[in-house]
Motif scaffolding. Structure first.
Motif, PDB file in Angstrom:
ATOM      1  N   VAL A 130       0.981  -1.675  -0.005  1.00 14.29           N
ATOM      2  CA  VAL A 130      -0.288   0.098   0.132  1.00 14.29           C
ATOM      3  C   VAL A 130       0.582   1.276  -0.237  1.00 14.29           C
ATOM      4  O   VAL A 130       2.251   1.119   0.691  1.00 14.29           O
ATOM      5  CB  VAL A 130      -0.888   0.096   1.170  1.00 14.29           C
ATOM      6  N   ALA A 131       0.498   2.426  -0.661  1.00 13.07           N
ATOM      7  CA  ALA A 131       0.771   3.235  -0.956  1.00 13.07           C
ATOM      8  C   ALA A 131       1.082   4.000   0.471  1.00 13.07           C
ATOM      9  O   ALA A 131       0.077   4.595   0.650  1.00 13.07           O
ATOM     10  CB  ALA A 131       1.092   4.787  -2.496  1.00 13.07           C
ATOM     11  N   PRO A 132       1.821   5.084   0.524  1.00  9.83           N
ATOM     12  CA  PRO A 132       1.716   5.695   1.961  1.00  9.83           C
ATOM     13  C   PRO A 132       1.011   7.260   1.431  1.00  9.83           C
ATOM     14  O   PRO A 132       1.691   7.265   0.745  1.00  9.83           O
ATOM     15  CB  PRO A 132       2.894   5.663   2.888  1.00  9.83           C
ATOM     16  N   VAL A 133       0.570   7.803   2.546  1.00  8.20           N
ATOM     17  CA  VAL A 133      -0.565   9.186   2.748  1.00  8.20           C
ATOM     18  C   VAL A 133       0.484  10.192   3.559  1.00  8.20           C
ATOM     19  O   VAL A 133      -0.261   9.448   5.098  1.00  8.20           O
ATOM     20  CB  VAL A 133      -1.533   9.009   2.142  1.00  8.20           C
ATOM     21  N   LEU A 134       1.002  11.065   3.402  1.00  7.51           N
ATOM     22  CA  LEU A 134       1.803  11.576   4.800  1.00  7.51           C
ATOM     23  C   LEU A 134       2.297  10.505   5.935  1.00  7.51           C
ATOM     24  O   LEU A 134       2.060  10.514   6.571  1.00  7.51           O
ATOM     25  CB  LEU A 134       0.501  12.120   5.536  1.00  7.51           C
ATOM     26  N   GLY A 135       3.694   9.800   4.920  1.00  5.41           N
ATOM     27  CA  GLY A 135       4.004   9.105   5.979  1.00  5.41           C
ATOM     28  C   GLY A 135       3.318   7.828   6.284  1.00  5.41           C
ATOM     29  O   GLY A 135       4.190   7.094   7.682  1.00  5.41           O
ATOM     30  N   GLY A 147      -4.709   3.811   2.783  1.00  6.36           N
ATOM     31  CA  GLY A 147      -5.382   2.370   2.623  1.00  6.36           C
ATOM     32  C   GLY A 147      -5.006   2.058   1.825  1.00  6.36           C
ATOM     33  O   GLY A 147      -4.040   2.796   0.559  1.00  6.36           O
ATOM     34  N   LEU A 148      -6.209   1.148   0.599  1.00 12.33           N
ATOM     35  CA  LEU A 148      -5.970   0.467  -0.670  1.00 12.33           C
ATOM     36  C   LEU A 148      -5.416   1.770  -1.690  1.00 12.33           C
ATOM     37  O   LEU A 148      -4.681   1.900  -2.389  1.00 12.33           O
ATOM     38  CB  LEU A 148      -6.605  -0.951  -1.064  1.00 12.33           C
TER      39      LEU A 148
END
Length: 320
Positions: A130-135, A147-148
């Motif tokens: 899963v690609a991180p968002v804001l770390g 999330g996904l």
């Protein structure tokens, strides 16, 4: 990186009550008004990851209540399960938490209902891809982050979960982790003790209220979620002027005008203006995250030093 076809992959055949991708949470961004998120029972997620040789904060799946959540295995591999016993089965055979297990293509993994605890954690080799968002990969529904697909949504039918790696370092749970696992089954007639570090407004509560706060049993109210847990019990009263809103830490025990405490958890708002008894320790927050509505708890004051030592002891268990 390994061929993606060799990585453990599950497809959601039927969504359950609530399943979210979670890791250690989104830290260092609350000044932007972004909530922390992360696994409500971060200890169980850590041990699930440990069983596979992952970093303790690798992204996994937090499954609340079960509710008939059903996966079909699309790519064989290994998974690990810790935390609540949600009557999980693999092709109809019972699957107890606290272990790693192999899955074959076409098998069905199902989570039914709470037997002990409220939230189970499913770990994948290397964590979830899963690609991180804001770390962070943590799903926060209200903020629409993580999330996904980066939008923070609840797992839905048709979603595909893929492990980040095909490499494993399988382990068994040590005694300390087994004790945590067993603690999710409370002894009959006993209330769960939740350690609390007292806060700045503690002296503004009346003596009678403080006695009741720490010498009464409280019940977990049905209005509990990842944002906060309300306790019901004796009324607490405070003498003092109104407050200016201030930052709220994990586990803050706020007391609104009705005198019934609200304990704020991972998806809490970033500021609040209710007076506080203090804050539960992070370990106590993980315990509270496994309490079903109606569970009985007690508040117990601890020093910041003791809370820190207890926290570091858990983290040290993941360094071996």
């Amino acid at each position: 990186m390994s061929d993606v076809k060799t990585k453990t992959t599950l497809r959601v055949e039927r969504s359950g009550a609530l399943a979210l991708v979670q890791d250690a949470g989104r830290l260092g961004v609350r000044h932007l008004g972004v909530t922390q998120g992360g696994a409500a029972d971060w200890v169980s997620l850590g041990w699930a990851n440990w069983l596979l040789g992952n970093a303790h904060d690798a992204p996994g799946l937090e499954i609340t209540m079960g509710g008939g959540l059903l996966f079909k295995v699309e790519q064989a591999g290994t998974l690990a399960l810790c935390g609540a016993d949600l009557a999980a089965t693999l092709d109809g055979e019972p699957l107890a938490p606290g272990q790693a297990f192999e899955v074959a293509s076409g098998q069905l993994l199902k989570f039914e209902r709470p037997v002990a605890g409220l939230r189970a954690y499913l770990a994948f080799p290397g964590g979830l891809d899963v690609a991180p968002v804001l770390g962070s990969a943590a799903s926060t529904v209200r903020d629409g982050l993580g999330g996904l697909d980066g939008e923070g949504r609840v797992l839905a039918s048709g979603d595909v979960l893929t492990a980040a790696s095909n490499e494993l370092s399988l382990r068994e749970l040590p005694a300390s982790a087994q004790a945590w696992q067993q603690s999710l089954t409370p002894k009959e007639g006993e209330a769960l003790e939740l350690p609390l570090v007292v806060g700045a407004q503690i002296a503004e509560f009346s003596g009678d209220s403080l006695y009741r706060a720490f010498n009464s049993e409280w019940a977990v109210d049905g209005r509990a979620d990842r944002m906060g847990v309300r306790l019901t019990g004796p009324r607490l009263e405070r003498d003092g002027a109104g407050m200016v809103s201030e930052g709220i830490p994990l586990g803050a025990v706020q007391v609104p005008a009705d005198g019934q405490p609200i304990i704020l958890l991972n998806d809490r708002q970033t500021i609040g203006g209710y007076p506080r008894l203090g804050a539960l320790t992070p370990l106590a927050c993980a315990q509270l995250g496994q309490c079903v509505p109606g569970a009985r708890v007690r508040l117990a004051a601890v020093t910041p030093g003791q809370a820190r030592r207890d926290h570091l002891e858990v983290l040290a268990g993941w360094q071996s």
